[in-house]
Design a protein around this motif. Structure first.
Motif, PDB file in Angstrom:
ATOM      1  N   GLU A 177     -55.533   8.446  15.200  1.00 17.03           N
ATOM      2  CA  GLU A 177     -54.679   9.319  14.864  1.00 17.03           C
ATOM      3  C   GLU A 177     -53.458   8.708  14.608  1.00 17.03           C
ATOM      4  N   ILE A 178     -52.564   9.316  14.251  1.00 11.33           N
ATOM      5  CA  ILE A 178     -51.077   8.733  13.957  1.00 11.33           C
ATOM      6  C   ILE A 178     -50.444   8.651  15.439  1.00 11.33           C
ATOM      7  N   GLU A 179     -50.076   7.562  15.974  1.00 16.01           N
ATOM      8  CA  GLU A 179     -49.308   7.554  17.501  1.00 16.01           C
ATOM      9  C   GLU A 179     -47.906   8.063  17.216  1.00 16.01           C
ATOM     10  N   GLY A 180     -47.441   7.534  16.079  1.00 20.82           N
ATOM     11  CA  GLY A 180     -46.011   8.110  15.588  1.00 20.82           C
ATOM     12  C   GLY A 180     -45.245   7.105  14.490  1.00 20.82           C
ATOM     13  N   PHE A 181     -44.286   7.558  14.114  1.00 16.73           N
ATOM     14  CA  PHE A 181     -43.540   6.941  12.953  1.00 16.73           C
ATOM     15  C   PHE A 181     -42.275   6.445  13.854  1.00 16.73           C
ATOM     16  N   LEU A 182     -42.077   5.215  13.670  1.00 19.10           N
ATOM     17  CA  LEU A 182     -40.920   4.541  14.519  1.00 19.10           C
ATOM     18  C   LEU A 182     -39.986   4.161  13.507  1.00 19.10           C
ATOM     19  N   LEU A 183     -38.752   4.523  13.778  1.00 15.55           N
ATOM     20  CA  LEU A 183     -37.473   4.164  12.917  1.00 15.55           C
ATOM     21  C   LEU A 183     -36.956   2.794  13.480  1.00 15.55           C
ATOM     22  N   THR A 184     -37.019   1.823  12.738  1.00 15.39           N
ATOM     23  CA  THR A 184     -36.518   0.461  12.924  1.00 15.39           C
ATOM     24  C   THR A 184     -35.275   0.061  12.353  1.00 15.39           C
ATOM     25  N   MET A 185     -34.412  -0.954  12.787  1.00 21.03           N
ATOM     26  CA  MET A 185     -33.347  -1.390  12.157  1.00 21.03           C
ATOM     27  C   MET A 185     -32.178  -0.245  11.913  1.00 21.03           C
ATOM     28  N   TYR A 186     -32.242   0.408  12.880  1.00 19.89           N
ATOM     29  CA  TYR A 186     -31.520   1.813  12.959  1.00 19.89           C
ATOM     30  C   TYR A 186     -29.686   1.452  13.279  1.00 19.89           C
ATOM     31  N   ASP A 187     -28.934   2.105  12.181  1.00 17.43           N
ATOM     32  CA  ASP A 187     -27.559   1.948  12.661  1.00 17.43           C
ATOM     33  C   ASP A 187     -26.912   3.191  12.461  1.00 17.43           C
ATOM     34  N   SER A 188     -26.540   3.760  13.455  1.00 22.89           N
ATOM     35  CA  SER A 188     -26.123   5.272  13.420  1.00 22.89           C
ATOM     36  C   SER A 188     -24.825   5.281  12.772  1.00 22.89           C
ATOM     37  N   ARG A 189     -24.163   4.276  12.603  1.00 25.37           N
ATOM     38  CA  ARG A 189     -22.790   4.222  11.751  1.00 25.37           C
ATOM     39  C   ARG A 189     -23.057   4.509  10.255  1.00 25.37           C
ATOM     40  N   LEU A 190     -24.297   4.268   9.856  1.00 26.45           N
ATOM     41  CA  LEU A 190     -24.500   4.439   8.333  1.00 26.45           C
ATOM     42  C   LEU A 190     -25.193   5.650   7.989  1.00 26.45           C
ATOM     43  N   ARG A 191     -24.381   6.416   7.132  1.00 31.03           N
ATOM     44  CA  ARG A 191     -24.785   7.852   6.618  1.00 31.03           C
ATOM     45  C   ARG A 191     -26.349   7.787   6.239  1.00 31.03           C
ATOM     46  N   LEU A 192     -26.791   6.808   5.436  1.00 31.85           N
ATOM     47  CA  LEU A 192     -28.103   6.648   4.832  1.00 31.85           C
ATOM     48  C   LEU A 192     -29.033   6.649   5.948  1.00 31.85           C
ATOM     49  N   ALA A 193     -28.890   5.542   7.128  1.00 32.34           N
ATOM     50  CA  ALA A 193     -29.731   5.537   8.044  1.00 32.34           C
ATOM     51  C   ALA A 193     -30.062   6.854   9.030  1.00 32.34           C
ATOM     52  N   ASN A 194     -28.868   7.689   8.713  1.00 28.11           N
ATOM     53  CA  ASN A 194     -29.133   9.096   9.525  1.00 28.11           C
ATOM     54  C   ASN A 194     -30.015  10.113   8.396  1.00 28.11           C
ATOM     55  N   GLN A 195     -29.550   9.849   7.280  1.00 25.97           N
ATOM     56  CA  GLN A 195     -30.420  10.593   6.216  1.00 25.97           C
ATOM     57  C   GLN A 195     -31.838  10.583   6.313  1.00 25.97           C
ATOM     58  N   ILE A 213     -35.340   2.251  17.093  1.00 22.48           N
ATOM     59  CA  ILE A 213     -35.067   0.841  17.289  1.00 22.48           C
ATOM     60  C   ILE A 213     -33.783   0.329  16.714  1.00 22.48           C
ATOM     61  N   GLN A 214     -32.685  -0.056  17.379  1.00 25.45           N
ATOM     62  CA  GLN A 214     -31.518  -0.183  16.623  1.00 25.45           C
ATOM     63  C   GLN A 214     -31.476  -1.566  16.102  1.00 25.45           C
ATOM     64  N   ARG A 215     -30.575  -1.684  15.015  1.00 25.23           N
ATOM     65  CA  ARG A 215     -30.499  -3.291  14.408  1.00 25.23           C
ATOM     66  C   ARG A 215     -29.716  -4.118  15.529  1.00 25.23           C
ATOM     67  N   ASN A 216     -30.257  -5.223  15.690  1.00 23.89           N
ATOM     68  CA  ASN A 216     -29.794  -5.935  17.029  1.00 23.89           C
ATOM     69  C   ASN A 216     -30.158  -7.369  16.702  1.00 23.89           C
ATOM     70  N   ILE A 217     -29.044  -8.304  16.824  1.00 22.42           N
ATOM     71  CA  ILE A 217     -28.896  -9.638  16.400  1.00 22.42           C
ATOM     72  C   ILE A 217     -29.898 -10.412  17.284  1.00 22.42           C
ATOM     73  N   LYS A 218     -29.889  -9.962  18.746  1.00 18.53           N
ATOM     74  CA  LYS A 218     -30.872 -10.627  19.522  1.00 18.53           C
ATOM     75  C   LYS A 218     -32.522 -10.282  19.251  1.00 18.53           C
ATOM     76  N   LEU A 219     -32.962  -9.274  18.612  1.00 15.39           N
ATOM     77  CA  LEU A 219     -34.256  -9.118  18.209  1.00 15.39           C
ATOM     78  C   LEU A 219     -34.300 -10.033  17.052  1.00 15.39           C
ATOM     79  N   SER A 220     -33.562 -10.343  16.223  1.00 14.65           N
ATOM     80  CA  SER A 220     -33.719 -11.223  15.072  1.00 14.65           C
ATOM     81  C   SER A 220     -33.957 -12.520  15.437  1.00 14.65           C
ATOM     82  N   GLU A 221     -33.052 -13.048  16.664  1.00 10.41           N
ATOM     83  CA  GLU A 221     -32.845 -14.466  17.150  1.00 10.41           C
ATOM     84  C   GLU A 221     -34.132 -14.755  17.890  1.00 10.41           C
TER      85      GLU A 221
END
Length: 253
Positions: A177-195, A213-221
């Protein structure tokens, strides 16, 4: 009986490994016993929890080609309740070696049959391809999480992955089954991300996780320190997002 979840998308750089590491550690922090299987030759999930993939003696490679049992290769991670079947670069060769094997798509499924009951969750970090190793991962899984990057071209290639899932469901693993689609690197300020989020919801409605999953520098580091974000910065937005995702998955059960 434990649940096996593959984390897959043949598109690279969408947050598969980040999700594998941090969802596994978040589930472990919520008192679930978790096994993370690194099924990517890049071995980033292995090094991302502080394990030295170059010196790993028994890895996913030996298990896939039937040389060793998965139970022999599992090691403890830096997080209580979380265990890892590591990977290393040799895994690239498994694609070729599997070609001539009988039942080649079910090698991982057979390996997990004997240990599945020992864990609440088994997460498989898939490689960015739809080759035999990913087919093995999807055949062994109960469900699949599809990370989707909140950027242009995000939805490209999803139809190919869905088609692969459909074929595996019809020929190899009817219960996938598909457990789910997970949106990653999301930035609510960007219109494209919301689209992209709106488009995902329009196409797949309830199959899209509420957690973003919001864009987050700590996740990258965190991976460069060999730590999941839970240990690197437990107060970061990235850590809170993955804890929320773990709770959402547990609640779904």
């Amino acid at each position: 009986m434990g649940k096996t979840i593959a984390i897959a998308n043949q598109k690279g750089g969408v947050g598969k490994t980040t999700t594998s590491i941090n969802l596994a550690t978040s589930l472990a922090a919520l008192d679930k016993k978790v096994l993370m299987i690194d099924a990517d030759p890049q071995a980033n999930a292995t090094s991302g929890v502080g394990l030295d993939h170059k010196n790993a003696e028994i890895t996913t490679y030996e298990c896939l080609i039937g040389e060793k049992k998965a139970s022999e290769g599992i090691v403890e991670s830096c997080v209580r309740n979380m265990y890892v079947l590591p990977s290393r670069i040799d895994l690239v060769g498994a694609e070729l070696e599997l070609l001539n094997m009988p039942d080649r798509e079910r090698m991982l499924q057979k390996q997990l049959a004997g240990i599945k009951d020992e864990y609440d969750y088994i997460l498989i970090d898939c490689s960015p391809s739809l080759g035999l190793i990913t087919v093995n991962s999807l055949t062994a899984a109960d469900s699949v999480i599809i990370p989707v990057q909140a950027e242009y071209f995000a939805l490209e290639g999803i139809s190919k992955l869905l088609n692969t899932i459909k074929i595996i469901k019809s020929k190899l693993n009817p219960s996938l089954e598909i457990e789910g689609f997970l949106l990653t690197m999301y930035d609510s300020r960007l219109r494209l991300a919301n689209q992209i989020y709106e488009e995902l919801k329009r196409h797949f409605s309830d199959m899209v996780f509420k957690t973003l999953i919001q864009r987050n520098i700590k996740l990258s580091e965190a991976p460069s320190h060999g730590l999941p974000v839970l240990l690197y910065d437990p107060d970061s937005r990235g850590c809170l997002n993955y804890m929320q995702l773990a709770k959402e998955i547990i609640d779904k059960e």
